[in-house]
Design a protein around this motif. Structure first.
Motif, PDB file in Angstrom:
ATOM      1  N   LYS A  61       0.839  -1.206   0.000  1.00  0.00           N
ATOM      2  CA  LYS A  61       0.000   0.000   0.000  1.00  0.00           C
ATOM      3  C   LYS A  61       0.871   1.251   0.000  1.00  0.00           C
ATOM      4  O   LYS A  61       0.547   2.252  -0.650  1.00  0.00           O
ATOM      5  N   LEU A  62       1.973   1.208   0.719  1.00  0.00           N
ATOM      6  CA  LEU A  62       2.888   2.348   0.766  1.00  0.00           C
ATOM      7  C   LEU A  62       3.591   2.524  -0.580  1.00  0.00           C
ATOM      8  O   LEU A  62       3.759   3.649  -1.060  1.00  0.00           O
ATOM      9  N   ILE A  63       3.997   1.425  -1.188  1.00  0.00           N
ATOM     10  CA  ILE A  63       4.646   1.489  -2.500  1.00  0.00           C
ATOM     11  C   ILE A  63       3.726   2.172  -3.509  1.00  0.00           C
ATOM     12  O   ILE A  63       4.133   3.090  -4.232  1.00  0.00           O
ATOM     13  N   VAL A  64       2.486   1.718  -3.547  1.00  0.00           N
ATOM     14  CA  VAL A  64       1.530   2.283  -4.502  1.00  0.00           C
ATOM     15  C   VAL A  64       1.260   3.760  -4.196  1.00  0.00           C
ATOM     16  O   VAL A  64       1.156   4.589  -5.110  1.00  0.00           O
ATOM     17  N   ALA A  65       1.178   4.109  -2.928  1.00  0.00           N
ATOM     18  CA  ALA A  65       0.934   5.509  -2.547  1.00  0.00           C
ATOM     19  C   ALA A  65       2.074   6.414  -3.007  1.00  0.00           C
ATOM     20  O   ALA A  65       1.843   7.536  -3.479  1.00  0.00           O
ATOM     21  N   VAL A  66       3.304   5.927  -2.894  1.00  0.00           N
ATOM     22  CA  VAL A  66       4.466   6.720  -3.307  1.00  0.00           C
ATOM     23  C   VAL A  66       4.427   7.001  -4.808  1.00  0.00           C
ATOM     24  O   VAL A  66       4.550   8.148  -5.244  1.00  0.00           O
ATOM     25  N   VAL A  67       4.271   5.951  -5.607  1.00  0.00           N
ATOM     26  CA  VAL A  67       4.311   6.152  -7.059  1.00  0.00           C
ATOM     27  C   VAL A  67       3.073   6.892  -7.563  1.00  0.00           C
ATOM     28  O   VAL A  67       3.147   7.650  -8.530  1.00  0.00           O
ATOM     29  N   THR A  68       1.938   6.687  -6.892  1.00  0.00           N
ATOM     30  CA  THR A  68       0.732   7.413  -7.284  1.00  0.00           C
ATOM     31  C   THR A  68       0.923   8.910  -7.094  1.00  0.00           C
ATOM     32  O   THR A  68       0.560   9.720  -7.964  1.00  0.00           O
ATOM     33  N   GLN A  69       1.508   9.296  -5.974  1.00  0.00           N
ATOM     34  CA  GLN A  69       1.756  10.719  -5.732  1.00  0.00           C
ATOM     35  C   GLN A  69       2.729  11.288  -6.764  1.00  0.00           C
ATOM     36  O   GLN A  69       2.559  12.419  -7.239  1.00  0.00           O
ATOM     37  N   MET A  70       3.742  10.504  -7.134  1.00  0.00           N
ATOM     38  CA  MET A  70       4.706  10.960  -8.127  1.00  0.00           C
ATOM     39  C   MET A  70       4.039  11.190  -9.472  1.00  0.00           C
ATOM     40  O   MET A  70       4.262  12.221 -10.128  1.00  0.00           O
ATOM     41  N   VAL A  71       3.206  10.248  -9.901  1.00  0.00           N
ATOM     42  CA  VAL A  71       2.522  10.381 -11.190  1.00  0.00           C
ATOM     43  C   VAL A  71       1.516  11.527 -11.141  1.00  0.00           C
ATOM     44  O   VAL A  71       1.392  12.315 -12.080  1.00  0.00           O
ATOM     45  N   GLU A  72       0.803  11.641 -10.031  1.00  0.00           N
ATOM     46  CA  GLU A  72      -0.201  12.694  -9.884  1.00  0.00           C
ATOM     47  C   GLU A  72       0.417  14.079  -9.995  1.00  0.00           C
ATOM     48  O   GLU A  72      -0.200  15.007 -10.534  1.00  0.00           O
ATOM     49  N   SER A  73       1.650  14.225  -9.524  1.00  0.00           N
ATOM     50  CA  SER A  73       2.310  15.530  -9.584  1.00  0.00           C
ATOM     51  C   SER A  73       2.604  15.961 -11.018  1.00  0.00           C
ATOM     52  O   SER A  73       2.855  17.145 -11.281  1.00  0.00           O
ATOM     53  N   GLN A  74       2.568  15.008 -11.962  1.00  0.00           N
ATOM     54  CA  GLN A  74       2.853  15.321 -13.362  1.00  0.00           C
ATOM     55  C   GLN A  74       1.604  15.694 -14.161  1.00  0.00           C
ATOM     56  O   GLN A  74       1.719  16.158 -15.300  1.00  0.00           O
ATOM     57  N   ILE A  75       0.440  15.497 -13.580  1.00  0.00           N
ATOM     58  CA  ILE A  75      -0.805  15.769 -14.317  1.00  0.00           C
ATOM     59  C   ILE A  75      -0.866  17.199 -14.850  1.00  0.00           C
ATOM     60  O   ILE A  75      -1.209  17.410 -16.016  1.00  0.00           O
ATOM     61  N   PRO A  76      -0.534  18.234 -14.043  1.00  0.00           N
ATOM     62  CA  PRO A  76      -0.615  19.605 -14.571  1.00  0.00           C
ATOM     63  C   PRO A  76       0.285  19.846 -15.786  1.00  0.00           C
ATOM     64  O   PRO A  76      -0.058  20.652 -16.664  1.00  0.00           O
ATOM     65  N   VAL A  77       1.417  19.139 -15.862  1.00  0.00           N
ATOM     66  CA  VAL A  77       2.334  19.312 -16.997  1.00  0.00           C
ATOM     67  C   VAL A  77       1.682  18.806 -18.280  1.00  0.00           C
ATOM     68  O   VAL A  77       1.693  19.477 -19.316  1.00  0.00           O
ATOM     69  N   PHE A  78       1.095  17.602 -18.217  1.00  0.00           N
ATOM     70  CA  PHE A  78       0.433  17.043 -19.394  1.00  0.00           C
ATOM     71  C   PHE A  78      -0.818  17.843 -19.749  1.00  0.00           C
ATOM     72  O   PHE A  78      -1.137  18.019 -20.930  1.00  0.00           O
ATOM     73  N   GLU A  79      -1.512  18.325 -18.745  1.00  0.00           N
ATOM     74  CA  GLU A  79      -2.706  19.140 -18.998  1.00  0.00           C
ATOM     75  C   GLU A  79      -2.340  20.428 -19.713  1.00  0.00           C
ATOM     76  O   GLU A  79      -3.044  20.860 -20.642  1.00  0.00           O
ATOM     77  N   ALA A  80      -1.229  21.039 -19.315  1.00  0.00           N
ATOM     78  CA  ALA A  80      -0.790  22.287 -19.943  1.00  0.00           C
ATOM     79  C   ALA A  80      -0.461  22.069 -21.413  1.00  0.00           C
ATOM     80  O   ALA A  80      -0.765  22.924 -22.265  1.00  0.00           O
ATOM     81  N   ILE A  81       0.153  20.942 -21.737  1.00  0.00           N
ATOM     82  CA  ILE A  81       0.468  20.650 -23.137  1.00  0.00           C
ATOM     83  C   ILE A  81      -0.819  20.424 -23.932  1.00  0.00           C
ATOM     84  O   ILE A  81      -0.999  20.974 -25.021  1.00  0.00           O
ATOM     85  N   ALA A  82      -1.731  19.632 -23.381  1.00  0.00           N
ATOM     86  CA  ALA A  82      -2.979  19.328 -24.081  1.00  0.00           C
ATOM     87  C   ALA A  82      -3.817  20.577 -24.307  1.00  0.00           C
ATOM     88  O   ALA A  82      -4.454  20.727 -25.359  1.00  0.00           O
ATOM     89  N   ASP A  83      -3.837  21.498 -23.333  1.00  0.00           N
ATOM     90  CA  ASP A  83      -4.674  22.690 -23.418  1.00  0.00           C
ATOM     91  C   ASP A  83      -3.972  23.869 -24.100  1.00  0.00           C
ATOM     92  O   ASP A  83      -4.589  24.903 -24.324  1.00  0.00           O
ATOM     93  N   GLY A  84      -2.688  23.711 -24.397  1.00  0.00           N
ATOM     94  CA  GLY A  84      -1.920  24.819 -24.945  1.00  0.00           C
ATOM     95  C   GLY A  84      -2.189  25.072 -26.414  1.00  0.00           C
ATOM     96  O   GLY A  84      -2.921  24.343 -27.080  1.00  0.00           O
ATOM     97  N   GLU A  85      -1.556  26.124 -26.919  1.00  0.00           N
ATOM     98  CA  GLU A  85      -1.667  26.480 -28.330  1.00  0.00           C
ATOM     99  C   GLU A  85      -0.803  25.541 -29.156  1.00  0.00           C
ATOM    100  O   GLU A  85       0.154  24.953 -28.671  1.00  0.00           O
TER     101      GLU A  85
END
Length: 229
Positions: A76-100
């Motif tokens: 459960k701790l392993i999954v929580a660690v990597v989930t938080q890491m991946v979640e922190s990248q969401i705004p970066v991908f969102e910015a690319i998708a929503d950008g010009e």
């Protein structure tokens, strides 16, 4: 968004029970974050399989009972660690998708993002994600809470899909290509190769005459040239 002063003022105006509950929750969140940060460090130092909960408690300077209270199993701790890491990248991908820009311009931004993950400041997270994928692949059963990780990963996949869908309409991708399948293949393989190179950047590889970043830049140009009409 509340400022620090606003947050303090809000706390002061609460009734005692609500204030106690808010402070208790904040303390809990801080402990969880401390455990996650300690786990990241220990997993990288010792490897996910060899790391123990006692190692993590020691790294976090808290009792092992506290670690188990929040994470009853190491998986459960392993999954929580990597989930938080991946979640922190969401705004970066969102910015690319929503950008010009056109689809192929956004694909280039995605490839540049993958290249940036080979840099030293990102190597910690990249190596840990690589180790997690290897660890997960050897497990006879899915890790507990893996659905939470998959849900977060799916959010990033949806940003990919939005970018790829633009390629069907804007004419920036060769019309003879199956757009979604081609872009998915390129993105997945480029990202996987970038992670591999990042994980190996401090390993002596006599056959690697070209720096990882340079290899990826060359590969990026090959892919983009293939995609352009």
């Amino acid at each position: 968004m509340l400022s620090i002063q606003d947050g303090e003022r809000e706390t002061m105006t609460m009734d005692p029970k609500s204030r106690w509950e808010k402070e208790r929750q904040e303390g809990k969140n801080q402990r969880i974050q401390a455990i996650l940060e300690a786990a990241k460090s220990v997993f990288l130092q010792k490897g996910i399989e060899k790391a123990t909960m006692q190692d993590i408690a020691r790294e976090a300077h808290i009792g092992i009972a506290t670690v188990f209270r929040h994470f009853p199993k190491k998986d459960k701790l392993i999954v929580a660690v990597v989930t938080q890491m991946v979640e922190s990248q969401i705004p970066v991908f969102e910015a690319i998708a929503d950008g010009e820009g056109s689809c192929i311009q956004k694909v280039e931004q995605l490839l540049d993002l993958f290249i940036s993950y080979t840099q030293e400041e990102h190597s910690f997270n990249t190596k840990l994600l690589e180790a997690f994928e290897s660890y997960q692949s050897l497990m006879p059963e899915p890790l507990e809470d893996i659905g939470v990780y998959e849900e977060v990963s799916h959010k990033i996949i949806m940003f990919y899909s939005r970018i790829f869908e633009e390629g069907r309409r804007d004419g920036s991708i060769r019309p003879d290509l199956p757009v979604h399948e081609t872009l998915s293949t390129i993105s997945n393989n480029f990202g996987t190769y970038a992670k591999k190179l990042s994980a190996q950047r401090n390993v002596l590889l006599p056959h690697m005459e070209t720096e990882p970043e340079q290899q990826l830049l060359i590969l990026k140009q090959i892919f983009l040239q293939y995609l352009r009409p």
